[in-house]
Design an enzyme around this catalytic site. Structure first.
Site, PDB file in Angstrom:
ATOM      1  N   ASP A  27       0.836  -1.209   0.000  1.00  0.00           N
ATOM      2  CA  ASP A  27       0.000   0.000   0.000  1.00  0.00           C
ATOM      3  C   ASP A  27       0.871   1.258   0.000  1.00  0.00           C
ATOM      4  OD1 ASP A  27      -2.284   1.494   0.045  1.00  0.00           O
ATOM      5  OD2 ASP A  27      -2.765   1.119   2.141  1.00  0.00           O
ATOM      6  N   ASN A  75     -10.698  -3.255  -6.141  1.00  0.00           N
ATOM      7  CA  ASN A  75      -9.908  -2.289  -6.923  1.00  0.00           C
ATOM      8  C   ASN A  75     -10.521  -1.961  -8.289  1.00  0.00           C
ATOM      9  OD1 ASN A  75      -6.624  -3.292  -5.663  1.00  0.00           O
ATOM     10  ND2 ASN A  75      -7.937  -1.598  -5.046  1.00  0.00           N
TER      11      ASN A  75
HETATM   12  C1  FPP Z   1      -1.913   0.112  -3.332  1.00  0.00           C
HETATM   13  O1  FPP Z   1      -1.438   1.433  -3.377  1.00  0.00           O
HETATM   14  C2  FPP Z   1      -1.442  -0.630  -4.462  1.00  0.00           C
HETATM   15  C3  FPP Z   1      -2.221  -1.296  -5.361  1.00  0.00           C
HETATM   16  C4  FPP Z   1      -3.679  -1.311  -5.298  1.00  0.00           C
HETATM   17  C5  FPP Z   1      -1.661  -2.036  -6.475  1.00  0.00           C
HETATM   18  C6  FPP Z   1      -0.415  -2.801  -6.174  1.00  0.00           C
HETATM   19  C7  FPP Z   1       0.368  -2.817  -7.403  1.00  0.00           C
HETATM   20  C8  FPP Z   1       1.712  -2.759  -7.489  1.00  0.00           C
HETATM   21  C9  FPP Z   1       2.618  -2.791  -6.349  1.00  0.00           C
HETATM   22  C10 FPP Z   1       2.369  -2.632  -8.795  1.00  0.00           C
HETATM   23  C11 FPP Z   1       2.122  -3.723  -9.759  1.00  0.00           C
HETATM   24  C12 FPP Z   1       2.237  -5.076  -9.190  1.00  0.00           C
HETATM   25  C13 FPP Z   1       2.685  -6.138  -9.868  1.00  0.00           C
HETATM   26  C14 FPP Z   1       2.563  -7.453  -9.255  1.00  0.00           C
HETATM   27  C15 FPP Z   1       3.294  -6.010 -11.164  1.00  0.00           C
HETATM   28  P1  FPP Z   1      -2.504   2.594  -3.507  1.00  0.00           P
HETATM   29  O2  FPP Z   1      -2.660   2.915  -4.938  1.00  0.00           O
HETATM   30  O3  FPP Z   1      -3.764   2.212  -2.816  1.00  0.00           O
HETATM   31  O4  FPP Z   1      -1.793   3.751  -2.730  1.00  0.00           O
HETATM   32  P2  FPP Z   1      -2.508   4.923  -1.912  1.00  0.00           P
HETATM   33  O5  FPP Z   1      -3.257   4.254  -0.775  1.00  0.00           O
HETATM   34  O6  FPP Z   1      -1.356   5.740  -1.424  1.00  0.00           O
HETATM   35  O7  FPP Z   1      -3.394   5.656  -2.853  1.00  0.00           O
END
Ligand code: FPP
Length: 247
Positions: A27, A75
Site C-alpha cells: 500500500d 480495486n
Molecule cells: C496500493 O497502493 C497498491 C495497489 C492497489 C496495487 C499494487 C500494485 C503494485 C505494487 C504494482 C504492480 C504489481 C505487480 C505485481 C506487477 P494505492 O494505490 O492504494 O496507494 P494509496 O493508498 O497511497 O493511494
C-alpha cells in the site's frame, strides 16, 4: 491451508523464526507518487520494481511462500484509466520478470478469480504458472481480483457435499487450499487494516504494520519485518508455560 503433516499446533507454535509464508499488502503507491508530484501510475510503476527486489530477498531468506496483494476485488472501483494502467503494468512485469522467476526456480501461483482479468493477462499468468509448476522450494503468489469474501462465496459454492460442512471442507475449497496459512502479514503505508485480505487464513498470523510506502519498501525493510517476527511468541491458544514443555 495445510500444515506440515507431522507437526502438532504446539510444535508449530515453537517452531523456527523464519516465517514459512509471508503475505504483503503493498500500500501507498499513490501517496508516494503524490508527495513527489508524480502520477499515481508512476507510483505503481515504482512499486512494481519493489516486487522484484522483495521476491529476490524472500527467496534468499528461505521464505517458502510470498503472497502479494496486487489487485483486490474492490480495486475495480478505481478510475478506469488506473485499472487499465495496472493491468498493463501486470502484463509488462510478467514479461520482464518471468525469466528471472524461472532462473531462480520460483513457482508462480495466483489466488483470486483471474477469469475477470484481460485475456492477455490471463494468458501470461497461465503461461508462467505452467513454466514454473515443477519448482517446489519458493513460491510467489499474486492475489489478483482477490477478496476474502468473494473467495469464501466461491469456496462454499464448490462444496458438493450435502448436510453439515466443517472447516476442512471450506479450507479445501479456498484458493489457498494447498498453501500454508500466512505466518506474517505485512502492510505498508501506515494503514492498519486487512482490507479483505486472507481473512480466514490469518486467524493466527502475526501482523506487522510499517509507515513506509510500498515503493520505499526494500530488502532491508523486509529484513526488519522478519526480525520483528522472530521476537514474537506464537501461542495458538496455548500458554507460554505449555509451550516450554515437550509433550
Ligand atoms: C496500493 O497502493 C497498491 C495497489 C492497489 C496495487 C499494487 C500494485 C503494485 C505494487 C504494482 C504492480 C504489481 C505487480 C505485481 C506487477 P494505492 O494505490 O492504494 O496507494 P494509496 O493508498 O497511497 O493511494
Amino acid at each position: 491451508m495445510i500444515r506440515r503433516k507431522t507437526e502438532t499446533p504446539k510444535k508449530i507454535a515453537r517452531c523456527g523464526s523464519i516465517p514459512r509464508h509471508v503475505a504483503i499488502i503493498m500500500d501507498g503507491n499513490g501517496r508516494w507518487a503524490k508527495e513527489r508530484g508524480l502520477s499515481r501510475v508512476s507510483g505503481h510503476k515504482e512499486g512494481a520494481k519493489r516486487v522484484l527486489e522483495v521476491v529476490e530477498e524472500s527467496v534468499k531468506s528461505g521464505i517458502e511462500y510470498l503472497t502479494l496483494y496486487a489487485f483486490s476485488s474492490e480495486n475495480w472501483n478505481r478510475p478506469k484509466l488506473e485499472v487499465k494502467a495496472l493491468m498493463k503494468l501486470l502484463l509488462a512485469s510478467l514479461k520482464k520478470y518471468g525469466k528471472l522467476f524461472i532462473e531462480k526456480e520460483v513457482r508462480f501461483l495466483t489466488i483470486g478469480d483471474i477469469s475477470a482479468l484481460p485475456k492477455d493477462c490471463q494468458d501470461a499468468l497461465n503461461s508462467l504458472k505452467k513454466q514454473t509448476e515443477n519448482f517446489t522450494k519458493s513460491n510467489l503468489v499474486l492475489a489478483l481480483n482477490y477478496g476474502s469474501r468473494d473467495e469464501l462465496v466461491r469456496a462454499v459454492n464448490k462444496i458438493e457435499k450435502k448436510g453439515k460442512v466443517c472447516w476442512k471442507d471450506i479450507a479445501e475449497n479456498l484458493d489457498t487450499a494447498k498453501m500454508p496459512d500466512p505466518d506474517l502479514i505485512i502492510r505498508t503505508s501506515g494503514e492498519m487494516r486487512l482490507s479483505n485480505y486472507l481473512l480466514l487464513q490469518s486467524a493466527y498470523s502475526e501482523l506487522y504494520f510499517t509507515n513506509v510506502y510500498w515503493p520505499d519498501f526494500n530488502a532491508s525493510q523486509l529484513e526488519k519485518a522478519l526480525c520483528e517476527y522472530a521476537k514474537r511468541e506464537r501461542r495458538y491458544g496455548f500458554t507460554t508455560e505449555q509451550l516450554k514443555t515437550n509433550d
